[in-house]
Write an enzyme that holds these catalytic residues in place. Structure first.
Site, PDB file in Angstrom:
ATOM      1  N   LYS A  67     -11.964  -4.948   3.321  1.00 52.14           N
ATOM      2  CA  LYS A  67     -12.906  -5.439   4.327  1.00 52.14           C
ATOM      3  C   LYS A  67     -14.280  -5.844   3.775  1.00 52.14           C
ATOM      4  O   LYS A  67     -15.042  -6.541   4.454  1.00 52.14           O
ATOM      5  CB  LYS A  67     -13.129  -4.362   5.410  1.00 52.14           C
ATOM      6  CG  LYS A  67     -11.940  -4.146   6.308  1.00 52.14           C
ATOM      7  CD  LYS A  67     -11.766  -5.291   7.294  1.00 52.14           C
ATOM      8  CE  LYS A  67     -10.363  -5.385   7.818  1.00 52.14           C
ATOM      9  NZ  LYS A  67      -9.750  -6.676   7.732  1.00 52.14           N
ATOM     10  N   PRO A  81     -12.447   0.372  -0.346  1.00 50.23           N
ATOM     11  CA  PRO A  81     -11.750  -0.914  -0.423  1.00 50.23           C
ATOM     12  C   PRO A  81     -10.365  -0.982   0.236  1.00 50.23           C
ATOM     13  O   PRO A  81      -9.845  -2.077   0.405  1.00 50.23           O
ATOM     14  CB  PRO A  81     -11.641  -1.176  -1.928  1.00 50.23           C
ATOM     15  CG  PRO A  81     -11.794   0.149  -2.566  1.00 50.23           C
ATOM     16  CD  PRO A  81     -12.658   0.963  -1.671  1.00 50.23           C
ATOM     17  N   TYR A 121       0.878  -1.178   0.000  1.00 49.02           N
ATOM     18  CA  TYR A 121       0.000   0.000   0.000  1.00 49.02           C
ATOM     19  C   TYR A 121       0.909   1.221   0.000  1.00 49.02           C
ATOM     20  O   TYR A 121       1.823   1.297   0.829  1.00 49.02           O
ATOM     21  CB  TYR A 121      -0.859   0.055   1.256  1.00 49.02           C
ATOM     22  CG  TYR A 121      -1.916  -1.037   1.346  1.00 49.02           C
ATOM     23  CD1 TYR A 121      -3.239  -0.767   1.016  1.00 49.02           C
ATOM     24  CD2 TYR A 121      -1.591  -2.316   1.760  1.00 49.02           C
ATOM     25  CE1 TYR A 121      -4.218  -1.752   1.104  1.00 49.02           C
ATOM     26  CE2 TYR A 121      -2.557  -3.309   1.845  1.00 49.02           C
ATOM     27  CZ  TYR A 121      -3.872  -3.019   1.511  1.00 49.02           C
ATOM     28  OH  TYR A 121      -4.826  -3.991   1.589  1.00 49.02           O
ATOM     29  N   TYR A 147      -6.281  -5.522  10.238  1.00 49.15           N
ATOM     30  CA  TYR A 147      -6.066  -5.952   8.850  1.00 49.15           C
ATOM     31  C   TYR A 147      -6.373  -7.439   8.674  1.00 49.15           C
ATOM     32  O   TYR A 147      -7.056  -7.837   7.736  1.00 49.15           O
ATOM     33  CB  TYR A 147      -4.616  -5.639   8.459  1.00 49.15           C
ATOM     34  CG  TYR A 147      -4.326  -5.778   6.984  1.00 49.15           C
ATOM     35  CD1 TYR A 147      -4.806  -4.850   6.071  1.00 49.15           C
ATOM     36  CD2 TYR A 147      -3.548  -6.833   6.510  1.00 49.15           C
ATOM     37  CE1 TYR A 147      -4.535  -4.969   4.720  1.00 49.15           C
ATOM     38  CE2 TYR A 147      -3.268  -6.961   5.157  1.00 49.15           C
ATOM     39  CZ  TYR A 147      -3.767  -6.026   4.270  1.00 49.15           C
ATOM     40  OH  TYR A 147      -3.498  -6.155   2.932  1.00 49.15           O
TER      41      TYR A 147
HETATM   42  P1  FAD Z   1     -22.584  -8.515  -3.986  1.00 46.17           P
HETATM   43  O1  FAD Z   1     -21.327  -9.208  -4.278  1.00 46.17           O
HETATM   44  O2  FAD Z   1     -22.826  -7.171  -4.578  1.00 46.17           O
HETATM   45  O3  FAD Z   1     -23.761  -9.495  -4.397  1.00 46.17           O
HETATM   46  C1  FAD Z   1     -25.093  -9.084  -4.466  1.00 46.17           C
HETATM   47  C2  FAD Z   1     -25.803  -9.862  -5.547  1.00 46.17           C
HETATM   48  O4  FAD Z   1     -27.200  -9.567  -5.524  1.00 46.17           O
HETATM   49  C3  FAD Z   1     -25.309  -9.503  -6.935  1.00 46.17           C
HETATM   50  O5  FAD Z   1     -24.893 -10.662  -7.613  1.00 46.17           O
HETATM   51  C4  FAD Z   1     -26.506  -8.832  -7.599  1.00 46.17           C
HETATM   52  O6  FAD Z   1     -26.575  -9.097  -8.989  1.00 46.17           O
HETATM   53  C5  FAD Z   1     -27.675  -9.474  -6.853  1.00 46.17           C
HETATM   54  N1  FAD Z   1     -28.912  -8.680  -6.860  1.00 46.17           N
HETATM   55  C6  FAD Z   1     -29.040  -7.344  -6.702  1.00 46.17           C
HETATM   56  N2  FAD Z   1     -30.344  -6.997  -6.770  1.00 46.17           N
HETATM   57  C7  FAD Z   1     -31.041  -8.133  -6.962  1.00 46.17           C
HETATM   58  C8  FAD Z   1     -32.423  -8.425  -7.131  1.00 46.17           C
HETATM   59  N3  FAD Z   1     -33.350  -7.461  -7.096  1.00 46.17           N
HETATM   60  N4  FAD Z   1     -32.807  -9.708  -7.321  1.00 46.17           N
HETATM   61  C9  FAD Z   1     -31.880 -10.706  -7.339  1.00 46.17           C
HETATM   62  N5  FAD Z   1     -30.552 -10.489  -7.199  1.00 46.17           N
HETATM   63  C10 FAD Z   1     -30.139  -9.209  -7.016  1.00 46.17           C
HETATM   64  N6  FAD Z   1     -13.882  -5.157  -1.676  1.00 46.17           N
HETATM   65  C11 FAD Z   1     -12.629  -5.332  -1.335  1.00 46.17           C
HETATM   66  O7  FAD Z   1     -12.378  -5.744  -0.191  1.00 46.17           O
HETATM   67  N7  FAD Z   1     -11.610  -5.076  -2.230  1.00 46.17           N
HETATM   68  C12 FAD Z   1     -11.878  -4.648  -3.532  1.00 46.17           C
HETATM   69  O8  FAD Z   1     -10.969  -4.451  -4.317  1.00 46.17           O
HETATM   70  C13 FAD Z   1     -13.211  -4.441  -3.906  1.00 46.17           C
HETATM   71  N8  FAD Z   1     -13.530  -4.028  -5.160  1.00 46.17           N
HETATM   72  C14 FAD Z   1     -14.852  -3.818  -5.480  1.00 46.17           C
HETATM   73  C15 FAD Z   1     -15.207  -3.365  -6.771  1.00 46.17           C
HETATM   74  C16 FAD Z   1     -16.544  -3.101  -7.101  1.00 46.17           C
HETATM   75  C17 FAD Z   1     -16.896  -2.582  -8.486  1.00 46.17           C
HETATM   76  C18 FAD Z   1     -17.559  -3.326  -6.130  1.00 46.17           C
HETATM   77  C19 FAD Z   1     -19.025  -3.061  -6.480  1.00 46.17           C
HETATM   78  C20 FAD Z   1     -17.201  -3.818  -4.891  1.00 46.17           C
HETATM   79  C21 FAD Z   1     -15.856  -4.059  -4.527  1.00 46.17           C
HETATM   80  N9  FAD Z   1     -15.482  -4.548  -3.263  1.00 46.17           N
HETATM   81  C22 FAD Z   1     -14.203  -4.727  -2.927  1.00 46.17           C
HETATM   82  C23 FAD Z   1     -16.445  -4.893  -2.257  1.00 46.17           C
HETATM   83  C24 FAD Z   1     -16.749  -6.397  -2.245  1.00 46.17           C
HETATM   84  O9  FAD Z   1     -16.602  -6.923  -3.530  1.00 46.17           O
HETATM   85  C25 FAD Z   1     -18.169  -6.508  -1.716  1.00 46.17           C
HETATM   86  O10 FAD Z   1     -18.143  -6.064  -0.368  1.00 46.17           O
HETATM   87  C26 FAD Z   1     -18.777  -7.906  -1.803  1.00 46.17           C
HETATM   88  O11 FAD Z   1     -19.080  -8.203  -3.150  1.00 46.17           O
HETATM   89  C27 FAD Z   1     -20.056  -7.970  -0.956  1.00 46.17           C
HETATM   90  O12 FAD Z   1     -20.727  -9.161  -1.205  1.00 46.17           O
HETATM   91  P2  FAD Z   1     -22.314  -9.224  -1.176  1.00 46.17           P
HETATM   92  O13 FAD Z   1     -22.643 -10.642  -1.375  1.00 46.17           O
HETATM   93  O14 FAD Z   1     -22.816  -8.504   0.011  1.00 46.17           O
HETATM   94  O15 FAD Z   1     -22.795  -8.324  -2.412  1.00 46.17           O
HETATM   95  C1  DHB Z   2      -7.121  -6.287  -2.926  1.00 43.21           C
HETATM   96  C2  DHB Z   2      -8.067  -5.305  -2.821  1.00 43.21           C
HETATM   97  C3  DHB Z   2      -8.042  -4.462  -1.741  1.00 43.21           C
HETATM   98  O1  DHB Z   2      -8.953  -3.498  -1.612  1.00 43.21           O
HETATM   99  C4  DHB Z   2      -7.073  -4.587  -0.763  1.00 43.21           C
HETATM  100  O2  DHB Z   2      -7.060  -3.726   0.270  1.00 43.21           O
HETATM  101  C5  DHB Z   2      -6.140  -5.579  -0.869  1.00 43.21           C
HETATM  102  C6  DHB Z   2      -6.165  -6.433  -1.955  1.00 43.21           C
HETATM  103  C7  DHB Z   2      -7.152  -7.187  -4.084  1.00 43.21           C
HETATM  104  O3  DHB Z   2      -8.008  -7.008  -4.957  1.00 43.21           O
HETATM  105  O4  DHB Z   2      -6.295  -8.077  -4.163  1.00 43.21           O
END
Ligand code: FAD
Ligand code: DHB
Length: 396
Positions: A299, A295, A204, A387
């Site tokens: 977490k 991000p 980082y 972390y």
């Molecule tokens: P999601 O993974 O969002 O899953 C929710 C699901 O519900 C989706 O598949 C969606 O299609 C579905 N859905 C929505 N509405 C409906 C409906 N009406 N009917 C049926 N299904 C529906 N976290 C990190 O720690 N590091 C990262 O680098 C990072 N990058 C990210 C990049 C992006 C673009 C995003 C959006 C998030 C990122 N995150 C990252 C956060 C992490 O990916 C999320 O916290 C994680 O996906 C949460 O999981 P979830 O199951 O709660 O939600």
């Molecule tokens: C990754 C994403 C993050 O936000 C982070 O803090 C560490 C790793 C990853 O995509 O690998």
């Protein structure tokens, strides 16, 4: 009209919905998942990669971590850069041997989907939830659509694991919760590239040109991020410019960044968001449906899995003891960790991003924090234990 009866109706096949379904099955509780998007779309969506110790332990205990154990990479420390100076925070000594594992979110999603579907369970893709009703009764319903047909899931509980833009939170009365939000004045441009990682552990970096993060996916694939403006666009960046910028921002004496063909580029906005109540009657929210963290520190996915742990405890208590007590405590218990993660994600974000003029008072505060991590084991321990993720017992 298709009618499906189950105990828990789950909306969303992301990490939260899939972990919940598989875990409930292990407890003898039935559930059905509906997912708005196609299987191809969900499994190609590139997101997080950092799994906390808790998340890995949960997946192992569920017997769903075979590929994770084989292909995931356990890390025992993390590098932090500030203005080109690099330090390492080791986990082993500071966290009683707790670690993080790097394994892509879409791989977790693939593994959990496969286990669920191969076990003969129901997961409908391209099946959006359209409306929820009966939330204040003991038989709530999810109205959905699938293959041009309308359907209803009749269940005892609804788990909205449907992400930030989902239907679950919108179906709660506005006065059932308070919402808290911070929007940051920067975004992340993230890439995946066919190139061997330039570091065996994550880096980082604060740099006067902006934040950068070096992560990885495998021995041949690197995952990297740079801070960009909120109105920036991937088309504004050539591959050469991205590598050049990463090389400057991550740079430190005697270290070289490998570059290679970039095969994925996307921009993610940064926000902190949560609501202070994740339940309305028989509707429960988990994961991004209820909270978003920036991000930095990885977490998001881990918080989603932690919510699910508390929900499973609640549903298990209900079906074993016919008691709503644990379920009615769900928000209160889950929010303790959510607050902690909000603080930590905000800390990591403000520590490493360029927000203030180089040399300004605010910049000096950032630098003072970094210097303190390098000279105080107590401060480094604070960073390390957050972390790798605090154990469940820590929150009582
Ligand atoms: P999601 O993974 O969002 O899953 C929710 C699901 O519900 C989706 O598949 C969606 O299609 C579905 N859905 C929505 N509405 C409906 C409906 N009406 N009917 C049926 N299904 C529906 N976290 C990190 O720690 N590091 C990262 O680098 C990072 N990058 C990210 C990049 C992006 C673009 C995003 C959006 C998030 C990122 N995150 C990252 C956060 C992490 O990916 C999320 O916290 C994680 O996906 C949460 O999981 P979830 O199951 O709660 O939600
Ligand atoms: C990754 C994403 C993050 O936000 C982070 O803090 C560490 C790793 C990853 O995509 O690998």
């Amino acid at each position: 009209m298709k009618t499906i009866k189950t105990q828990v109706g789950i909306i969303g096949a992301g990490p939260a919905g899939l972990t919940l379904a598989n875990w409930l099955k292990q407890q003898g509780i039935s559930s059905v998942i509906i997912e708005h998007r196609s299987q191809e779309y969900v499994q190609a969506r590139v997101r997080a990669g950092l799994l906390e110790q808790n998340t890995v332990d949960i997946l192992k205990n569920l017997g769903l971590a075979d590929r994770l154990v084989k292909e995931g990479q356990e890390h025992h420390g993390v590098y932090l850069n500030f203005d080109g100076k690099r330090i390492r925070v080791p986990f082993g000594k500071l966290t009683n041997g707790r670690n993080i594992t790097i394994y892509g979110q879409q791989e977790v999603v693939k593994d959990l989907t496969e286990a669920w579907v191969n076990g003969g369970e129901t997961l409908l893709f391209e099946a959006p939830a359209l409306e929820l009703d009966g939330l204040e009764t003991s038989s709530p319903k999810i109205h959905f659509e699938h293959e041009g047909e309308k359907g209803i899931i009749e269940c005892d509980f609804i788990a909205a694991c449907d992400g930030f833009h989902g239907l679950g939170r919108k179906s709660m009365p506005k006065d059932a919760y308070k919402e808290y939000t911070i929007t940051y004045p920067f975004s992340w441009l993230g890439i995946l590239a066919h190139v061997a990682p330039s570091s065996e552990e994550l880096i980082y970096a604060y740099h006067e040109r902006g934040f950068a993060l070096h992560s990885l996916r495998s021995e041949k694939v690197s995952r990297l991020y740079i801070q960009v403006d909120n109105d920036d666009h991937v088309d504004n960046w050539t591959d050469e410019q991205i590598w050049e910028e990463l090389s400057i921002r991550l740079g430190t004496e005697g270290w070289k960044l490998n570059s290679g063909p970039i095969f994925e580029k996307s921009i993610t906005p940064m926000r902190s968001y949560f609501i202070d109540n994740m339940q309305h009657g028989r509707l429960f929210l988990a994961g991004d449906a209820a909270h978003i963290v920036p991000p930095t520190g990885g977490k998001g996915l881990n918080l989603a899995v932690a919510d699910v742990k508390h929900l499973v405890d609640g549903f298990t208590d209900f079906y074993k003891n016919n008691s709503m007590k644990a379920l009615d405590n769900y928000s209160e218990i889950a929010l303790k960790r959510i607050w902690r993660a909000q603080d930590f994600s905000n800390f990591m974000t403000t520590l490493f991003h360029k927000q203030y003029e180089h040399g300004s008072f605010q910049y000096q505060l950032q630098k003072a924090k970094f210097d303190y991590i390098s000279l105080s084991e107590a401060y480094a321990t604070t960073l390390a234990e957050n972390y790798v993720g605090l154990p469940f017992e820590a929150f009582g």
